[in-house]
Design a protein around this motif. Structure first.
Motif, PDB file in Angstrom:
ATOM      1  N   PRO A  38       0.807  -1.239  -0.138  1.00 12.13           N
ATOM      2  CA  PRO A  38      -0.085  -0.191   0.111  1.00 12.13           C
ATOM      3  C   PRO A  38       0.736   1.347   0.059  1.00 12.13           C
ATOM      4  O   PRO A  38       1.983   1.580   0.533  1.00 12.13           O
ATOM      5  N   VAL A  39       0.515   2.444  -0.666  1.00 15.42           N
ATOM      6  CA  VAL A  39       0.971   3.552  -0.770  1.00 15.42           C
ATOM      7  C   VAL A  39      -0.127   4.591  -0.144  1.00 15.42           C
ATOM      8  O   VAL A  39      -1.291   4.593  -0.584  1.00 15.42           O
ATOM      9  N   THR A  40       0.486   5.470   0.697  1.00 12.38           N
ATOM     10  CA  THR A  40      -0.523   6.513   1.218  1.00 12.38           C
ATOM     11  C   THR A  40      -0.280   7.962   0.490  1.00 12.38           C
ATOM     12  O   THR A  40       0.849   8.088   0.106  1.00 12.38           O
ATOM     13  N   VAL A  41      -1.377   8.301   0.095  1.00 16.09           N
ATOM     14  CA  VAL A  41      -1.454   9.508  -1.051  1.00 16.09           C
ATOM     15  C   VAL A  41      -2.557  10.345  -0.365  1.00 16.09           C
ATOM     16  O   VAL A  41      -3.595  10.054   0.320  1.00 16.09           O
TER      17      VAL A  41
ATOM     18  N   LEU B 177      -7.063  11.683  -5.509  1.00 21.81           N
ATOM     19  CA  LEU B 177      -7.966  10.804  -5.767  1.00 21.81           C
ATOM     20  C   LEU B 177      -9.319  11.185  -5.936  1.00 21.81           C
ATOM     21  O   LEU B 177      -9.995  10.612  -7.003  1.00 21.81           O
ATOM     22  N   ALA B 178      -9.646  12.572  -5.646  1.00 24.83           N
ATOM     23  CA  ALA B 178     -10.830  12.951  -5.802  1.00 24.83           C
ATOM     24  C   ALA B 178     -10.860  14.667  -5.741  1.00 24.83           C
ATOM     25  O   ALA B 178     -10.065  15.170  -5.302  1.00 24.83           O
ATOM     26  N   TRP B 179     -12.043  15.140  -6.531  1.00 24.12           N
ATOM     27  CA  TRP B 179     -12.160  16.377  -6.239  1.00 24.12           C
ATOM     28  C   TRP B 179     -13.106  16.849  -5.057  1.00 24.12           C
ATOM     29  O   TRP B 179     -13.693  15.627  -4.635  1.00 24.12           O
ATOM     30  N   ALA B 180     -13.311  17.877  -4.418  1.00 22.89           N
ATOM     31  CA  ALA B 180     -14.074  18.011  -3.359  1.00 22.89           C
ATOM     32  C   ALA B 180     -14.462  19.522  -3.443  1.00 22.89           C
ATOM     33  O   ALA B 180     -13.844  20.364  -3.874  1.00 22.89           O
ATOM     34  N   ARG B 181     -15.645  19.713  -2.792  1.00 21.95           N
ATOM     35  CA  ARG B 181     -16.096  21.104  -2.365  1.00 21.95           C
ATOM     36  C   ARG B 181     -17.019  20.946  -1.009  1.00 21.95           C
ATOM     37  O   ARG B 181     -18.036  20.200  -1.169  1.00 21.95           O
TER      38      ARG B 181
ATOM     39  N   SER C 277     -11.717   5.871  -2.405  1.00 23.02           N
ATOM     40  CA  SER C 277     -12.216   7.108  -2.121  1.00 23.02           C
ATOM     41  C   SER C 277     -13.440   7.204  -1.225  1.00 23.02           C
ATOM     42  O   SER C 277     -13.664   7.812  -0.263  1.00 23.02           O
ATOM     43  N   GLY C 278     -14.337   6.433  -1.736  1.00 25.12           N
ATOM     44  CA  GLY C 278     -15.637   6.097  -0.928  1.00 25.12           C
ATOM     45  C   GLY C 278     -15.320   5.454   0.762  1.00 25.12           C
ATOM     46  O   GLY C 278     -15.843   5.802   1.589  1.00 25.12           O
ATOM     47  N   ARG C 279     -14.535   4.439   0.481  1.00 25.94           N
ATOM     48  CA  ARG C 279     -14.049   4.000   1.998  1.00 25.94           C
ATOM     49  C   ARG C 279     -13.372   4.984   2.763  1.00 25.94           C
ATOM     50  O   ARG C 279     -13.963   4.943   4.004  1.00 25.94           O
ATOM     51  N   HIS C 280     -12.401   5.645   2.236  1.00 28.59           N
ATOM     52  CA  HIS C 280     -11.744   6.620   3.134  1.00 28.59           C
ATOM     53  C   HIS C 280     -12.430   8.144   3.272  1.00 28.59           C
ATOM     54  O   HIS C 280     -11.895   8.982   3.840  1.00 28.59           O
ATOM     55  N   SER C 281     -13.689   8.217   2.974  1.00 29.82           N
ATOM     56  CA  SER C 281     -14.310   9.531   3.271  1.00 29.82           C
ATOM     57  C   SER C 281     -15.634   9.343   3.712  1.00 29.82           C
ATOM     58  O   SER C 281     -16.590  10.149   3.580  1.00 29.82           O
TER      59      SER C 281
END
Length: 415
Positions: free
Chosen positions: A341-344, A349-353, A376-380
């Motif tokens: 695994p790599v941490t980024v 990975l995503a846009w956000a507002r 991104s779903g799992r980590h947000s």
């Protein structure tokens, strides 16, 4: 109490246009209604055309904040280029509810799948149940496609029947507040600023007790530059310059005046490094608070005035919204843990507002690529975001050509 405003929809605007108005000046209405009203007038959409109303509302929603759809407030902010000449968005709507978003030639900014996707999630809460006076919108199956330089196509949205109430905002007075900004420079800048602010309140509170005014109901000290707003996530570095934001709230204006006076008077007794006060001396200002609630549509009288002629308007009755009517998609299947695994940062990975409605802050996250959806779903999700309340937490798979994008909409309370 200072004011009460019910948020009206687009059909009164369409009615005014049908009566010959060239310019329509509304009272309080939802932002997207300005665009939807013109679409209703032009295309003859009715109150039962739920999908078309949702699509026109989406067009208005994307246009309502101007350059936020053309590179403003954009995650990839450097892509916006020259924002001194940023172009405002142009929406070209078709009768089937699809539309394109572009901007004037020769202007700065950019129109991309990212800028439009971010703005679609702005302040909406649940992307499958964005409630407006004319329709309940479901944006989960919308396709956003790049069609040319600074141009994207947005496919029609899905709609449900209008609710039977108007969102209503009541404002009322709740005392006074005041504060200012003070800069500190040099070694130990943050600790010096904190000591100064702490002692300002000590002096002011002593005077309050002498005048039997009671303590401040709220106080605030933020050390901008020292990451005080990051809480437990602050980096812990020692900045050489900070700006202290000091403020308080009290039921009496005189108590705020005392704080501001003592703040100024302590300037010559402070640790070294104080740079300047911000502008002229601040003054107490009234605190106006917001209370939002729902008003039945039949309890609100709506009239339209065209060239001195008053026309009564009766809105569609609407119906109570049934959240069970929404077909919720299954969340993307979460992949197993990779061997290496790599941490980024999530921004890769995503846009956000983020945006707010009253005292609710909405965070919309949308994956840059289908392969990133499950990650991104799992980590947000809510459990990954400290302080997020479970008012609304959805992960909605959506399609953009051959790619899926997700928009988990997290809503939290803010002070």
């Amino acid at each position: 109490m200072a004011s009460i405003n019910a948020y009206l929809g687009a059909f009164p605007i369409a009615k005014a246009l049908a009566e010959g108005a060239d310019i329509v000046i509304t009272g309080r209405c939802v932002d997207s209604a300005v665009t939807l009203g013109a679409c209703i007038h032009e295309f003859g959409w009715s109150a039962s055309d739920h999908d078309l109303l949702a699509s026109g509302s989406l067009a208005g929603h994307l246009l309502e904040c101007g350059p936020q759809a053309t590179g403003g407030n954009y995650t990839d902010w450097e892509d916006a280029g020259d924002i001194s000449n940023i172009g405002y968005p142009i929406g070209t709507v078709s009768s089937d509810g699809s539309f394109t978003v572009s901007k004037p030639e020769g202007t700065g900014g950019c129109v991309t799948v990212g800028t439009v996707s971010e703005q679609m999630l702005y302040e909406i809460g649940d992307p499958q149940a964005y409630m407006l006076p004319d329709v309940v919108c479901d944006f989960s199956d919308v396709e956003i496609t790049h069609t040319g330089p600074d141009m994207v196509r947005v496919s029609p949205a899905k709609g449900y029947p209008a609710p039977d109430h108007y969102k209503t905002c009541l404002t009322y007075g709740e005392g006074f507040r005041g504060g200012t900004y003070i800069s500190f420079y040099g070694f130990d800048a943050a600790r010096k600023a904190q000591k100064f602010c702490d002692n300002v309140f000590i002096r002011a509170n002593k005077i309050l007790r002498g005048h039997n005014l009671g303590d401040y109901s709220e106080t605030s000290v933020e050390l901008i530059g020292a990451e005080s707003q990051f809480g437990d996530y602050a980096s812990g570095h020692e900045p050489r310059e900070v700006v202290a934001k000091i403020a308080a709230k009290h039921s009496e204006a005189a108590a705020i005046g005392i704080l501001l006076r003592e703040l100024t008077g302590l300037g010559l007794a402070t640790p070294p490094g104080l740079g300047s006060f911000s502008g002229a001396r601040a003054k107490p200002s009234p605190v106006v608070r917001l209370f939002s609630y729902l008003t039945p549509k039949d309890a609100v009288t709506v009239t339209i005035d065209v060239d001195g002629k008053t026309i009564a308007f009766e809105d569609a009755e609407g119906q109570a919204f049934d959240p069970d009517a929404i077909m919720r998609p299954q969340p993307p299947q979460s992949p197993g843990e990779p061997a290496d695994p790599v941490t980024v940062p999530l921004v890769q990975l995503a846009w956000a507002r983020s945006g707010d409605k009253g005292n609710k802050a909405n965070i919309g996250v949308i994956a840059r690529d289908v392969a990133i959806c499950p990650i991104s779903g799992r980590h947000s999700r809510q459990t990954r975001l400290p302080g997020v309340s479970p008012i609304s937490s959805r992960v909605v798979p959506r399609r953009r050509k051959s790619k899926n994008i997700i928009c988990p909409a997290h809503t939290r309370s803010t002070s």
